[in-house]
Enzyme design. Structure first.
Site, PDB file in Angstrom:
ATOM      1  N   CYS A  39     -10.710   7.261   6.145  1.00 44.60           N
ATOM      2  CA  CYS A  39      -9.887   6.875   7.305  1.00 44.60           C
ATOM      3  C   CYS A  39      -8.340   6.825   7.023  1.00 44.60           C
ATOM      4  CB  CYS A  39     -10.166   5.520   7.610  1.00 44.60           C
ATOM      5  SG  CYS A  39     -12.091   5.249   7.800  1.00 44.60           S
ATOM      6  N   HIS A  69     -16.805   2.051   3.644  1.00 46.91           N
ATOM      7  CA  HIS A  69     -16.635   2.925   4.635  1.00 46.91           C
ATOM      8  C   HIS A  69     -18.129   3.409   5.112  1.00 46.91           C
ATOM      9  CE1 HIS A  69     -14.987   6.396   6.884  1.00 46.91           C
ATOM     10  NE2 HIS A  69     -16.024   7.167   6.468  1.00 46.91           N
ATOM     11  N   CYS A  70     -18.440   3.262   6.308  1.00 41.82           N
ATOM     12  CA  CYS A  70     -20.021   4.020   6.517  1.00 41.82           C
ATOM     13  C   CYS A  70     -20.063   5.154   6.948  1.00 41.82           C
ATOM     14  CB  CYS A  70     -20.356   2.682   7.749  1.00 41.82           C
ATOM     15  SG  CYS A  70     -22.057   3.126   8.248  1.00 41.82           S
ATOM     16  N   CYS A  76     -14.721   2.745   8.851  1.00 38.17           N
ATOM     17  CA  CYS A  76     -14.698   1.512   7.826  1.00 38.17           C
ATOM     18  C   CYS A  76     -15.167   0.320   8.674  1.00 38.17           C
ATOM     19  CB  CYS A  76     -13.269   1.139   7.398  1.00 38.17           C
ATOM     20  SG  CYS A  76     -12.876   2.074   5.805  1.00 38.17           S
ATOM     21  N   CYS A 115      -5.235   1.225   6.073  1.00 41.44           N
ATOM     22  CA  CYS A 115      -5.673   0.133   5.427  1.00 41.44           C
ATOM     23  C   CYS A 115      -6.539  -0.541   6.509  1.00 41.44           C
ATOM     24  CB  CYS A 115      -4.692  -0.743   4.954  1.00 41.44           C
ATOM     25  SG  CYS A 115      -4.152  -0.394   3.316  1.00 41.44           S
ATOM     26  N   CYS A 138       0.933  -1.227   0.166  1.00 34.59           N
ATOM     27  CA  CYS A 138      -0.020  -0.023   0.088  1.00 34.59           C
ATOM     28  C   CYS A 138       0.919   1.319   0.052  1.00 34.59           C
ATOM     29  CB  CYS A 138      -0.862   0.135   1.087  1.00 34.59           C
ATOM     30  SG  CYS A 138      -1.999   1.468   1.132  1.00 34.59           S
ATOM     31  N   CYS A 171      -0.085   3.986   3.098  1.00 33.60           N
ATOM     32  CA  CYS A 171       0.218   3.536   4.127  1.00 33.60           C
ATOM     33  C   CYS A 171       1.815   3.116   4.350  1.00 33.60           C
ATOM     34  CB  CYS A 171      -0.576   2.149   4.602  1.00 33.60           C
ATOM     35  SG  CYS A 171      -2.253   2.585   4.994  1.00 33.60           S
ATOM     36  N   CYS A 194      -8.560   2.984   2.639  1.00 28.96           N
ATOM     37  CA  CYS A 194      -9.689   3.961   2.863  1.00 28.96           C
ATOM     38  C   CYS A 194      -9.035   5.021   2.800  1.00 28.96           C
ATOM     39  CB  CYS A 194     -10.519   3.740   3.952  1.00 28.96           C
ATOM     40  SG  CYS A 194     -11.881   4.794   4.165  1.00 28.96           S
TER      41      CYS A 194
END
Length: 284
Positions: A115, A125-126, A132, A118, A98, A101, A112
């Site tokens: 956020c 994502h809510c 997440c 990872c 990633c 990150c 995400c």
């Protein structure tokens, strides 16, 4: 279980803040409206049905709010523990880098942008929980939707009886039709408790529609296959319905509906995932 710090829980964008505020206002207002106005008028205080519905309401409001908080607080990101890529080259090949990150992350973990991290077995994502949904908090998210669906349905039925049966002489009027179609505008132009009751009633059925659609229409096909949103059409990790449910609700899944505080250890660490076909090949 590792909890996130409060600075990680706060909304990171306007959409998250708006959705969370809607829940924070809607849930207690609806609860107070039904407990103080609707329930005492439909059933005599202290009667059998009053007591039954009152007790059920406490159970529902507890599980709605507690599962919502648990979903927000439980850390399911790669920061929750020190990740150690496996030495086995076949398993290590499933890990990926990633760039955001700057870390090698396990399979089924995705970054995400909201956020900025990872998430292990990331589903989505809510906006309502401002975080997440992943391997360690999926259980609480499902129960939050389930109890919100049940609670809003019961509240909608009781509210409908209160408005259209007990007080039909008042609410069967032309202004009611306007309020039904433009409740917020009607409440602003002609503020009254009656307009507020109608707005609460409509929001209750809106909550039922959204929670039902998300749980039964969108997420259930994913849950029963043991997949996540990004793997919606994949059966790579389908272990059968019982094993898939256990992967979400844990080894004591038959008790988890009682409370988010019921400890139920997950059978997987959320890190070293292997496709079902790999297991079958090794067994052969």
């Amino acid at each position: 279980m590792i909890l996130r710090s409060w600075d990680k829980v706060r909304p990171r964008c306007f959409a998250d803040l708006s959705c969370l505020l809607l829940l924070v206002v809607f849930i207690p207002v609806t609860y107070v409206f039904h407990m103080t106005l609707v329930l005492p008028e439909l059933f005599g205080v202290g009667s059998f049905w009053y007591t039954v519905i009152w007790v059920a309401a406490q159970f529902l409001i507890f599980n709605i709010t507690a599962n919502l908080l648990a979903c927000m607080l439980v850390d399911t990101t790669i920061r929750m523990e020190l990740l150690k890529p496996p030495l086995d080259p076949d398993l290590r090949a499933r890990w990926h880098m990633c760039n955001e990150c700057q870390a090698l992350v396990p399979p089924r973990s995705w970054h995400c942008e909201v956020c900025n991290v990872c998430v292990l077995k990331r589903d989505h994502h809510c906006r309502f929980t401002c975080c997440c949904i992943g391997h360690h908090n999926y259980r609480y998210f499902v129960y939050f939707l389930l109890y919100l669906m049940i609670g809003s349905f019961v509240a909608g039925i009781l509210g409908g009886i209160y408005l259209w049966n007990v007080h039909f002489d008042f609410f069967y009027r032309p202004f009611t039709l306007i309020t039904v179609f433009v409740p917020a505008v009607s409440l602003t132009l002609s503020p009254s408790w009656e307009s507020f009751y109608l707005l609460t009633y409509l929001l209750t059925w809106l909550a039922f529609s959204i929670s039902t659609s998300l749980l039964l229409v969108y997420h259930w096909p994913i849950l029963k296959l043991g997949s996540v949103a990004k793997e919606r059409r994949s059966r790579n990790y389908d272990l059968g319905l019982r094993a898939n449910m256990e992967m979400i609700f844990g080894r004591r899944m038959y008790l988890t509906w009682l409370s988010p505080f019921v400890h139920s250890e997950l059978p997987h660490d959320g890190i070293n995932w292997e496709p079902v076909l790999t297991h079958l090949t090794k067994d052969d």
